[in-house]
Design a protein around this motif. Structure first.
Motif, PDB file in Angstrom:
ATOM      1  N   ARG A   1      28.280 -26.918 -18.876  1.00  0.00           N
ATOM      2  CA  ARG A   1      27.628 -28.208 -18.611  1.00  0.00           C
ATOM      3  C   ARG A   1      27.643 -28.390 -17.094  1.00  0.00           C
ATOM      4  O   ARG A   1      28.707 -28.594 -16.494  1.00  0.00           O
ATOM      5  N   SER A   2      26.468 -28.320 -16.488  1.00  0.00           N
ATOM      6  CA  SER A   2      26.418 -28.334 -15.028  1.00  0.00           C
ATOM      7  C   SER A   2      25.215 -29.134 -14.548  1.00  0.00           C
ATOM      8  O   SER A   2      24.243 -29.351 -15.282  1.00  0.00           O
TER       9      SER A   2
ATOM     10  N   THR B   1      22.827 -28.292 -20.487  1.00  0.00           N
ATOM     11  CA  THR B   1      23.551 -29.039 -21.522  1.00  0.00           C
ATOM     12  C   THR B   1      23.485 -30.536 -21.221  1.00  0.00           C
ATOM     13  O   THR B   1      24.128 -31.032 -20.302  1.00  0.00           O
ATOM     14  N   TYR B   2      22.713 -31.262 -21.985  1.00  0.00           N
ATOM     15  CA  TYR B   2      22.498 -32.680 -21.719  1.00  0.00           C
ATOM     16  C   TYR B   2      22.164 -33.385 -23.029  1.00  0.00           C
ATOM     17  O   TYR B   2      21.987 -32.765 -24.074  1.00  0.00           O
TER      18      TYR B   2
ATOM     19  N   ALA C   1      25.812 -33.711 -25.374  1.00  0.00           N
ATOM     20  CA  ALA C   1      25.702 -32.294 -25.718  1.00  0.00           C
ATOM     21  C   ALA C   1      24.688 -32.065 -26.824  1.00  0.00           C
ATOM     22  O   ALA C   1      24.813 -31.153 -27.612  1.00  0.00           O
ATOM     23  N   THR C   2      23.666 -32.922 -26.907  1.00  0.00           N
ATOM     24  CA  THR C   2      22.630 -32.726 -27.917  1.00  0.00           C
ATOM     25  C   THR C   2      21.911 -31.401 -27.709  1.00  0.00           C
ATOM     26  O   THR C   2      21.612 -30.675 -28.648  1.00  0.00           O
TER      27      THR C   2
ATOM     28  N   VAL D   1      21.025 -25.676 -22.813  1.00  0.00           N
ATOM     29  CA  VAL D   1      19.593 -25.761 -22.537  1.00  0.00           C
ATOM     30  C   VAL D   1      19.409 -26.228 -21.100  1.00  0.00           C
ATOM     31  O   VAL D   1      19.956 -27.261 -20.704  1.00  0.00           O
ATOM     32  N   PRO D   2      18.641 -25.513 -20.286  1.00  0.00           N
ATOM     33  CA  PRO D   2      18.387 -25.943 -18.910  1.00  0.00           C
ATOM     34  C   PRO D   2      17.252 -26.965 -18.859  1.00  0.00           C
ATOM     35  O   PRO D   2      16.282 -26.890 -19.624  1.00  0.00           O
ATOM     36  N   ALA D   3      17.372 -27.917 -17.965  1.00  0.00           N
ATOM     37  CA  ALA D   3      16.356 -28.952 -17.811  1.00  0.00           C
ATOM     38  C   ALA D   3      16.358 -29.442 -16.369  1.00  0.00           C
ATOM     39  O   ALA D   3      17.328 -29.230 -15.624  1.00  0.00           O
TER      40      ALA D   3
END
Length: 426
Positions: free
Chosen positions: A289-290, A319-320, A326-327, A331-333
């Motif tokens: 998570r970053s 991770t968002y 953490a839904t 996953v990158p966004a």
């Protein structure tokens, strides 16, 4: 002060005694009886004592049993001591009240969202109490207490509960905070909702920093125009559905900023892990998570109408989501926004904001029949007009146009939103 009161009492008593008239011996009056022979008084015959003269009609009298001067002085001293004690208690009370600051605000809204499609389905028209905040702050030379709650129809929740130590000798330039607080990341996340021009934060901030708060510890430092905040947090945020962290993973969050009065900004970083399980996992796994971010705010005063400000922020991460943060595991966004605010005089302002959020960092947009995919990118254009009725009341009207990326036969849903908000604060 005690010596002045005692001296005044002595002077008053002396003046009263000096004004009392001294009684004089009454002169004998001749009698009207017949003359008698003069008799020489005997030298050895005892003389009757002279009777005291009667007091004058207007002579002051001292009641029997009246207090003496010493007794009056003692009573005056006791009264002076009582006044000094009351004065000390009053000073202590005023000193404590100066350190305590109560503040808060209420945001009442009316919202209207248009029908989602041509059939008239969806949309709403409703009144909302969005926020009802009450905040208490108590600050001393070495410490600070902060407690903020949010009372809305859904219930009362804890927002901030901070215990802060100002490091001795640093003149409150260096502090350590423990409790529940906002993440020190970016600009719009830590910004108070009462100061923001738009009713809600931009879409990228709402996804990357859900609830904006978490439990942990933070160090704040200032040196000239530089600002540094570094903290360690549970990572899941306060919207995770639990009051306690359920793993040993901790997230590190930091923001390094600068403030040059007309220009401010900074860079932010976040690194940690979220425990979760994907459909392909047998057991829970710690997924990264970053976040990285950059923000900039510029303030100008070149337009005759009033001050102008331009604000922008970019955030990218992995991770968002609002549920346990953490839904979207692993996953990158990314996303960004640009905000332009123009003040008109002292009481009015207009603003326009453009923000975009890509939930999958460039992944192809999808469609489910005539509905765009749930993870398609969304761009939003918003306009707001606001007026200040003095320092405590602000009214704003906002219109936002979300534009969901659509492909093939999918159509952008009709989800434009109008918000009328009245905010009162103290």
């Amino acid at each position: 002060m005690r010596s002045l009161l005692v001296t005044a009492s002595l002077l008053t008593s002396s003046a009263a005694m000096a004004q009392a008239p001294t009684p004089q011996q009454a002169l004998p009056t001749p009698t009207a009886s017949e003359p008698r022979e003069a008799v020489e008084p005997s030298a050895t015959a005892p003389q009757a004592p002279a009777s005291p003269p009667p007091p004058r009609a207007n002579a002051p009298t001292v009641p029997e049993g009246s207090p003496s001067i010493d007794e009056r002085l003692t009573a005056d001293e006791h009264r002076v001591e009582a006044l000094e004690e009351q004065n000390t208690e009053t000073k202590n009370t005023l000193s404590a009240l100066k350190k305590l600051r109560l503040s808060g605000y209420v945001q009442g809204r009316y919202q209207y969202q248009q029908d989602l499609n041509d059939s008239g389905a969806g949309g709403y028209s409703r009144f909302v109490v969005r926020r009802g905040r009450l905040k208490a702050t108590y600050t001393t030379d070495l410490s600070q207490f902060v407690l903020q709650i949010d009372a809305v129809p859904a219930g009362v929740t804890l927002k901030d509960a901070e215990a802060t130590l100002f490091v001795p000798g640093t003149k409150q330039q260096l502090s350590v905070t423990l409790g529940q607080m906002k993440w020190p990341f970016g600009y719009e996340g830590p910004q108070s909702s009462s100061d923001r021009e738009f009713p809600e934060r931009s879409r990228v901030v709402r996804n990357m920093l859900p609830a904006e708060r978490d439990r942990g510890a933070k160090v704040n430092g200032r040196y000239k125009f530089l600002r540094l905040a570094v903290g360690v947090f549970d990572g899941a945020g306060t919207d995770g559905g639990t009051t306690q962290d359920n793993d040993k993973e901790k997230d590190f969050v930091a923001h390094l900023g600068f403030d040059l009065k007309w220009l401010a900004g900074g860079v932010s970083g976040w690194y940690g892990h979220a425990m979760g399980r994907l459909p392909t996992d047998t057991f829970r796994h710690a997924y990264e998570r970053s976040r990285i971010g950059a923000d900039l705010q510029a303030y100008f005063d070149v337009v005759p109408l009033g001050g102008t400000s331009l604000k922008g922020e970019f955030i990218a991460g992995r991770t968002y989501g609002a549920a346990n943060n953490a839904t979207h595991l692993d996953v990158p966004a990314h996303g960004w926004y640009l905000l332009l605010v123009q003040n008109i005089g002292l009481n009015d302002a207009v603003a326009v904001r453009y923000d975009t959020f890509d939930p999958h960092n460039g992944q192809a947009d999808l469609a489910a029949g005539e509905v765009p995919g749930a993870d398609n990118a969304v761009d939003t254009v918003g306009f707001v007009v606001q007026h200040h009725f003095g320092e405590n009341l602000k009214v704003s009207a906002t219109y936002e146009i979300p534009m969901t990326h659509a492909v093939a036969q999918a159509l952008d849903p009709h989800d434009n939103l109008f918000t009328l908000q009245m905010q009162a604060r103290f």
